[in-house]
Write a protein that holds these residues in place. Structure first.
Motif, PDB file in Angstrom:
ATOM      1  N   ASP A 108       1.098  -1.265   0.046  1.00 26.11           N
ATOM      2  CA  ASP A 108      -0.028  -0.035   0.113  1.00 26.11           C
ATOM      3  C   ASP A 108       0.997   1.306  -0.096  1.00 26.11           C
ATOM      4  O   ASP A 108       1.708   1.577   1.000  1.00 26.11           O
ATOM      5  CB  ASP A 108      -1.044  -0.012   1.265  1.00 26.11           C
ATOM      6  CG  ASP A 108      -1.961   1.039   1.239  1.00 26.11           C
ATOM      7  OD1 ASP A 108      -1.754   1.854   0.363  1.00 26.11           O
ATOM      8  OD2 ASP A 108      -2.387   1.129   2.251  1.00 26.11           O
ATOM      9  N   MET A 109       0.779   1.890  -1.065  1.00 23.80           N
ATOM     10  CA  MET A 109       1.593   3.098  -1.175  1.00 23.80           C
ATOM     11  C   MET A 109       0.951   4.336  -0.697  1.00 23.80           C
ATOM     12  O   MET A 109       0.066   4.708  -1.357  1.00 23.80           O
ATOM     13  CB  MET A 109       2.196   3.383  -2.551  1.00 23.80           C
ATOM     14  CG  MET A 109       3.411   4.109  -2.679  1.00 23.80           C
ATOM     15  SD  MET A 109       4.012   4.208  -4.333  1.00 23.80           S
ATOM     16  CE  MET A 109       4.877   2.476  -4.655  1.00 23.80           C
ATOM     17  N   VAL A 110       1.284   4.838   0.293  1.00 20.96           N
ATOM     18  CA  VAL A 110       0.597   5.797   1.199  1.00 20.96           C
ATOM     19  C   VAL A 110       0.288   7.125   0.297  1.00 20.96           C
ATOM     20  O   VAL A 110       1.585   7.877  -0.392  1.00 20.96           O
ATOM     21  CB  VAL A 110       1.392   6.335   2.459  1.00 20.96           C
ATOM     22  CG1 VAL A 110       0.726   7.132   3.251  1.00 20.96           C
ATOM     23  CG2 VAL A 110       1.651   4.930   3.231  1.00 20.96           C
ATOM     24  N   GLY A 111      -0.713   7.620   0.238  1.00 21.45           N
ATOM     25  CA  GLY A 111      -1.008   8.927  -0.433  1.00 21.45           C
ATOM     26  C   GLY A 111      -1.189   8.811  -1.931  1.00 21.45           C
ATOM     27  O   GLY A 111      -1.288   9.806  -2.652  1.00 21.45           O
ATOM     28  N   THR A 112      -0.976   7.729  -2.646  1.00 28.70           N
ATOM     29  CA  THR A 112      -1.188   7.342  -3.790  1.00 28.70           C
ATOM     30  C   THR A 112      -2.334   6.368  -3.885  1.00 28.70           C
ATOM     31  O   THR A 112      -3.001   5.854  -2.944  1.00 28.70           O
ATOM     32  CB  THR A 112      -0.209   6.847  -4.522  1.00 28.70           C
ATOM     33  OG1 THR A 112       0.207   5.140  -4.102  1.00 28.70           O
ATOM     34  CG2 THR A 112       1.215   7.516  -4.162  1.00 28.70           C
ATOM     35  N   ASN A 113      -2.886   6.082  -5.462  1.00 27.71           N
ATOM     36  CA  ASN A 113      -3.617   5.003  -5.362  1.00 27.71           C
ATOM     37  C   ASN A 113      -3.382   3.748  -5.711  1.00 27.71           C
ATOM     38  O   ASN A 113      -3.861   2.551  -6.151  1.00 27.71           O
ATOM     39  CB  ASN A 113      -4.908   5.230  -6.587  1.00 27.71           C
ATOM     40  CG  ASN A 113      -4.143   5.434  -7.887  1.00 27.71           C
ATOM     41  OD1 ASN A 113      -2.826   5.307  -8.008  1.00 27.71           O
ATOM     42  ND2 ASN A 113      -4.563   5.579  -9.226  1.00 27.71           N
TER      43      ASN A 113
END
Ligand code: CUA
Length: 171
Positions: A108-113
């Motif tokens: 899960d890449m924080v702040g992206t989709n």
């Protein structure tokens, strides 16, 4: 038949709400740029990743595919990723290939989709383009064992000049 004025008003308000709810669902499905990840990238033998043509060399690799500039290959093992940090250039097409050597993990890449599952035996693949430089942290968001909470890494997105001067790579 006589319908009371307030009843008509509530009838109208209820219809409006239904239309708004449908609109939010439609927006979430097609307007927000959300794409599901399918099984197109194929399967792997999780106990033999070192022999695999793609996962024997992890990190950032120039892509042979005309549609993408670089491949980022990451193998998740509880409680870490190999490699943990990768560096890629801004405004390039990056295709991620992820798999697991043990159990199900998240990416899960924080702040992206970007939000994907990393499954043993399965290759998770998606293509992204970073249009801003910076550090994009990613975390494991699937409970995978006692050290799940420390499982994290980062993608460093650097300018084209910086990329060309140090050749990019991973650590
Ligand atoms: Cu890996 Cu949680």
């Amino acid at each position: 038949m006589h319908v009371h004025r307030y009843e008509k008003l509530w009838f109208g308000a209820a219809l409006l709400l239904i239309v708004l709810f449908i609109a939010t669902v439609v927006f979430g499905a097609v307007g927000a740029g959300i794409q599901m990840i399918d099984d197109e990238a194929g399967t792997v033998d999780p106990s033999n990743l070192s022999e695999h043509p793609r996962f024997s060399e992890t990190g950032v690799v120039e892509s042979d595919d005309a549609d993408t500039d670089y491949e980022v290959r990451i193998v998740a093992y509880h409680p870490t990723y190999a490699p943990t940090t990768v560096t890629v250039p801004v405004d390039s097409t990056i295709t991620f290939y992820l798999t697991s050597g043990d159990v199900i993990h998240g990416f899960d890449m924080v702040g992206t989709n970007v939000n994907a599952m990393v499954i043993p035996g399965q290759v998770t693949s998606f293509t992204v383009e970073f249009d801003e430089t910076g550090e994009y942290d990613f975390i494991c968001n699937e409970y995978c064992g006692p050290q799940h909470h420390i499982m994290e890494g980062a993608v460093e997105v650097v300018s084209q000049e910086e990329w060309n001067s140090d050749g990019g790579g991973d650590s």
